[in-house]
Write a protein that holds these residues in place. Structure first.
Motif, PDB file in Angstrom:
ATOM      1  N   SER A  76      36.534  45.082  50.084  1.00 21.15           N
ATOM      2  CA  SER A  76      35.455  44.312  50.706  1.00 21.15           C
ATOM      3  C   SER A  76      35.844  42.869  50.969  1.00 21.15           C
ATOM      4  CB  SER A  76      34.200  44.352  49.826  1.00 21.15           C
ATOM      5  OG  SER A  76      34.407  43.634  48.629  1.00 21.15           O
ATOM      6  N   GLY A  77      36.716  42.304  50.132  1.00 26.54           N
ATOM      7  CA  GLY A  77      37.096  40.907  50.302  1.00 26.54           C
ATOM      8  C   GLY A  77      35.990  39.938  49.934  1.00 26.54           C
ATOM      9  N   ARG A  78      34.913  40.451  49.355  1.00 28.36           N
ATOM     10  CA  ARG A  78      33.783  39.607  48.958  1.00 28.36           C
ATOM     11  C   ARG A  78      33.835  39.326  47.459  1.00 28.36           C
ATOM     12  NH1 ARG A  78      29.127  39.612  52.385  1.00 28.36           N
ATOM     13  NH2 ARG A  78      29.463  40.720  54.344  1.00 28.36           N
ATOM     14  N   ASP A  79      33.201  38.254  47.062  1.00 32.14           N
ATOM     15  CA  ASP A  79      33.149  37.883  45.651  1.00 32.14           C
ATOM     16  C   ASP A  79      31.982  38.614  45.000  1.00 32.14           C
ATOM     17  OD1 ASP A  79      33.587  36.695  43.237  1.00 32.14           O
ATOM     18  OD2 ASP A  79      32.571  34.814  43.746  1.00 32.14           O
ATOM     19  N   MET A  80      32.180  39.905  44.754  1.00 34.97           N
ATOM     20  CA  MET A  80      31.146  40.721  44.135  1.00 34.97           C
ATOM     21  C   MET A  80      31.700  41.370  42.878  1.00 34.97           C
ATOM     22  SD  MET A  80      29.141  42.635  47.273  1.00 34.97           S
ATOM     23  CE  MET A  80      30.605  43.272  48.094  1.00 34.97           C
ATOM     24  N   LYS A  81      30.850  41.473  41.861  1.00 33.50           N
ATOM     25  CA  LYS A  81      31.234  42.155  40.623  1.00 33.50           C
ATOM     26  C   LYS A  81      30.776  43.598  40.688  1.00 33.50           C
ATOM     27  CE  LYS A  81      29.023  38.993  38.315  1.00 33.50           C
ATOM     28  NZ  LYS A  81      28.381  38.197  37.237  1.00 33.50           N
ATOM     29  N   PHE A  82      31.699  44.522  40.476  1.00 32.65           N
ATOM     30  CA  PHE A  82      31.393  45.942  40.520  1.00 32.65           C
ATOM     31  C   PHE A  82      31.522  46.568  39.131  1.00 32.65           C
ATOM     32  CE2 PHE A  82      32.689  45.074  44.893  1.00 32.65           C
ATOM     33  CZ  PHE A  82      31.713  45.755  45.620  1.00 32.65           C
ATOM     34  N   TYR A  83      30.603  47.444  38.811  1.00 29.28           N
ATOM     35  CA  TYR A  83      30.648  48.277  37.617  1.00 29.28           C
ATOM     36  C   TYR A  83      30.417  49.714  38.073  1.00 29.28           C
ATOM     37  CZ  TYR A  83      30.129  43.925  34.990  1.00 29.28           C
ATOM     38  OH  TYR A  83      30.312  42.670  34.474  1.00 29.28           O
ATOM     39  N   VAL A  84      31.040  50.652  37.385  1.00 26.59           N
ATOM     40  CA  VAL A  84      30.968  52.041  37.837  1.00 26.59           C
ATOM     41  C   VAL A  84      30.648  52.973  36.676  1.00 26.59           C
ATOM     42  CG1 VAL A  84      32.190  53.941  38.978  1.00 26.59           C
ATOM     43  CG2 VAL A  84      32.622  51.574  39.691  1.00 26.59           C
TER      44      VAL A  84
END
Length: 288
Positions: free
Chosen positions: A127-135
């Motif tokens: 994505s190239g975005r400053d997002m935090k992902f959890y799965v």
């Protein structure tokens, strides 16, 4: 239904494992535990999202239950209704928690082999975005998918359901606590590969995304209308293979819209990245 697939068997064990902590944590399921180990088919399972719309998880087709003379059939129906009611109560608690913490929870559902895990990998890394992902990874057995997600750097927990054919709100609640999901983040829940049972279980998600691939056939919505009716987004994956297949995108959309006229579509190739920018933008706008 789940009375024949083994999902509701007493003693079925759900295991929660974070990669690197292979000891894991197990939880035995019993009929009355409130975690949705049996299924019902209520005609109205309504919930709303603070994302600009509400939708109803009812089913577009009739459900018939046989009733034996000894009353066993009516008892099974009542048990199913009770279990789903308990699940929905906990789902609403999950939803309230996610909204309070600004966690955008996505429930990804599909049949096996649609490319869900590859799609999640691409969302996290591309994505190239400053997002935090959890799965949260749901599967009956193995740590395979969790290890793939762990390699992306995103925190992940594997929920092995044993003979269970879906995740439920209780499983998600326990997994979120162990994963320690941060505020202002995106939580991706990869459900067990199944287009039937997960359609009936609200997890408290902000959006439900049904993923299909062009290798599965354009009539998938006609075969599994409940899932398309209860979803918000339809991702059609593996479009890089279209030149080699007899798959009609317009027909697939038409069939899906028969059961849910509000369904939004993204056509992508998680392998090549085609169409992924639109999906990245949609997620980014939802969390901002």
């Amino acid at each position: 239904m789940c009375t024949t697939c083994g999902c509701e068997q007493t003693g079925n064990t759900t295991k929660y494992t974070i990669p690197g902590r292979e000891g894991g944590h197990s939880h035995d399921h019993h009929h009355g535990d409130g975690h949705g180990n049996d299924h019902s088919h209520p005609h109205h399972n309504e919930h709303s999202h603070d994302h600009g719309h509400s939708h109803t998880h009812d089913h577009p087709h009739e459900h018939y239950h046989s009733h034996s003379h000894d009353g066993r059939g009516s008892k099974v129906v009542q048990l199913e209704q009770d279990v789903l009611a308990q699940n929905n109560l906990l789902a609403e608690r999950n939803r309230g928690y996610f909204e309070a913490k600004n966690i955008f929870a996505l429930n990804m559902v599909s049949s096996p082999g649609s490319g869900k895990t590859t799609l999640i990998e691409k969302i996290i890394t591309g994505s190239g975005r400053d997002m935090k992902f959890y799965v949260i990874e749901g599967d009956q057995q193995t740590m395979n998918d969790a290890r793939r997600i762990d390699a992306t750097g995103a925190p992940v927990i594997q929920v092995n359901t044993g003979s269970g054919c879906h995740l439920d709100a209780g499983m998600v609640n326990k997994a979120v606590k162990q994963l320690n999901v941060a505020d202002n983040s995106v939580l991706i829940i990869e459900n067990v590969g199944n287009l039937v049972c997960p359609s009936m279980f609200d997890l408290g998600e902000g959006r439900r995304i049904v993923v299909i691939s062009v290798t599965e056939g354009e009539d998938k919505p006609l075969k599994y209308p409940g899932m398309f009716h209860s979803s918000d987004i339809c991702v059609i994956n593996k479009i890089d293979l279209l030149p080699h297949l007899d798959f009609n995108l317009d027909k697939c959309r038409e069939y899906a819209l028969k059961f849910n006229h509000k369904l939004e579509f993204f056509t992508v190739s998680a392998t090549t990245g085609e169409g992924m920018d639109e999906l990245y933008n949609w997620i980014g706008e939802a969390i901002s």
